[in-house]
Design a protein around this motif. Sequence first.
Motif, PDB file in Angstrom:
ATOM      1  N   MET A   1       1.007  -4.068   9.823  1.00 54.55           N
ATOM      2  CA  MET A   1      -0.393  -4.446   9.629  1.00 54.55           C
ATOM      3  C   MET A   1      -0.554  -5.932   9.342  1.00 54.55           C
ATOM      4  N   THR A   2       0.413  -6.529   8.639  1.00 54.99           N
ATOM      5  CA  THR A   2       0.310  -7.962   8.369  1.00 54.99           C
ATOM      6  C   THR A   2       0.291  -8.748   9.682  1.00 54.99           C
TER       7      THR A   2
ATOM      8  N   THR B   1       0.824  -1.217   0.000  1.00 54.86           N
ATOM      9  CA  THR B   1       0.000   0.000   0.000  1.00 54.86           C
ATOM     10  C   THR B   1       0.858   1.266   0.000  1.00 54.86           C
ATOM     11  N   GLY B   2       2.155   1.118  -0.242  1.00 50.97           N
ATOM     12  CA  GLY B   2       3.006   2.285  -0.430  1.00 50.97           C
ATOM     13  C   GLY B   2       3.544   2.936   0.834  1.00 50.97           C
TER      14      GLY B   2
ATOM     15  N   VAL C   1      -8.390   7.497  -1.179  1.00 48.03           N
ATOM     16  CA  VAL C   1      -9.054   6.563  -2.089  1.00 48.03           C
ATOM     17  C   VAL C   1      -8.701   5.110  -1.756  1.00 48.03           C
ATOM     18  N   GLN C   2      -7.585   4.898  -1.080  1.00 48.03           N
ATOM     19  CA  GLN C   2      -7.188   3.521  -0.772  1.00 48.03           C
ATOM     20  C   GLN C   2      -8.200   2.800   0.139  1.00 48.03           C
ATOM     21  N   PRO C   3      -8.511   3.323   1.330  1.00 50.81           N
ATOM     22  CA  PRO C   3      -9.505   2.623   2.156  1.00 50.81           C
ATOM     23  C   PRO C   3     -10.887   2.590   1.512  1.00 50.81           C
TER      24      PRO C   3
ATOM     25  N   SER D   1      -6.618  -2.532   3.419  1.00 52.21           N
ATOM     26  CA  SER D   1      -6.186  -3.510   2.444  1.00 52.21           C
ATOM     27  C   SER D   1      -6.021  -4.910   3.068  1.00 52.21           C
ATOM     28  N   TYR D   2      -5.306  -4.996   4.151  1.00 53.77           N
ATOM     29  CA  TYR D   2      -5.071  -6.305   4.787  1.00 53.77           C
ATOM     30  C   TYR D   2      -6.373  -6.909   5.316  1.00 53.77           C
ATOM     31  N   ALA D   3      -7.202  -6.070   5.951  1.00 48.78           N
ATOM     32  CA  ALA D   3      -8.446  -6.595   6.518  1.00 48.78           C
ATOM     33  C   ALA D   3      -9.385  -7.032   5.403  1.00 48.78           C
TER      34      ALA D   3
END
Length: 451
Positions: free
Chosen positions: A139-140, A131-132, A197-199, A173-175
């Motif tokens: 988060m992983t 996610t940059g 915009v990512q979430p 992203s991970y969830a």
Amino acid sequence: MNITHSESIKKHSNSFLRCINCQSIYSIDEILYRCKDPKCDSLIDVEQNVGKLKETKPEQWKEILGKRTISSPFPYSSGVWGKKEWVLPDIDSKNIVSLGEGNTPLTPMDRLAKEIGIGRLWIKQCGISHTGSFKDLGMTVLVSHVQSLIAKGKPILALACASSGDTSASLASYASYAGIPTIVFLPEGKISTAQLVQPLSCGAIVLSLQTDFDGCMQIVKEITSDQSIYLANSMNPLRLEGQKTMGIETLQQLSWEVPDWFVIPAGNLGNVSALGSGLQLLYDLGCISKLPRICAAQSAHANPLYLSFLKGLKEYSPVKAKKTLASAIQIGNPVSFERAVKTLRSFQGVVEQATEEELANAAARTDLHGMFQDPHTGTAFACLEKLAARGEIGKKDTVVVVSTAHGLKFADSKIAYHEGKLQLKARFQKDYIRLKADVKVIRKTLEKHLS
Ligand SMILES: *Cc1c(COP(=O)(O)O)cnc(C)c1O
């Protein structure tokens, strides 16, 4: 908490939770973000059973880690899970939620090192990630842990975080990959469009609040006090266990040769402590024989750690963070303040700050060496320049700058810099050349530029 219960937790698990103040021990499976003793109420850390890890010799560890590469079986090909025994040893691999984090480049910057006047320089490019941003490293681990808690029957409905942009992108992203609902609390108008915009695109419930990051943090703490919504901010020590691999991986890439300095941009102060805890683990296990120094780099518009450093880290008061190009570190009341102080004390740490002009120019200068650095990494470079100029970082010193995000997430502010739209003196501003599509004219112009 009685002693026998603590002893039993330590005996039966390879990692557990420990209060950083009163030292109380809790099971890693407890949903807990602060010490249970209301009189203590301090932060808690994940602690690994170092005694047990020491049963493996340093040379063996180096060999084990070195063998885990891109072709290793799941989950060991991930830069984080390739160090599973040091991160979350007891998790069942089937619950691990990985998107291939870590294994980011460590880029030597020899020409820039000469310009700045130091021995050697590397950029640890943590922003070259799913996610940059480096937030993926933590988060992983957090989302994997939640997946494992859900598998053990804990009634967790959703994950939630307050964010200055990158945390929410990574969490969502991970969830979403794991199929767990997410709620993110964002300060209205204070994050980049790319971050927003990512979430949204990952399907998170995005709440844009008329407050700043610190206000969002306060609210998410209350929302998650009911254990059905799980807190994913770096106050939660599970995040830091993944983030600590950034220092470990860097040392692997340096063939275990310890640099004199790490410089890292600092906001909520989880990353500084995570960097320190990874390096400390390497030292405790005998994989390295000295510790580097750490410089925490702050924006002058959000500088509570810097102000405290000026007073010997003995006093602390939150500040009202002002708008800064380094928006992900626009934080006035950092949650992990006490953790960071502990780290700075163990690593002969220093704190420096950079103005808007300094951080924007430092990022642009790095770009002239083939980079595309974000304003936070710009902050770190500006602080490096200052420490080198006053000789605190010496002419022969070796330095690793941690780059925390991908510049493309902050393209808006980088465009504004080159368009001259920022209220500052842009020393490295570049513009393109408008020309007729005529080879003769073009040749003439190029001759002028190349002479
Ligand atoms: C989160 C973040 C930081 C700061 O990390 P903390 O743990 O909050 O100190 C720095 N840079 C970027 C790009 C970030 O997203």
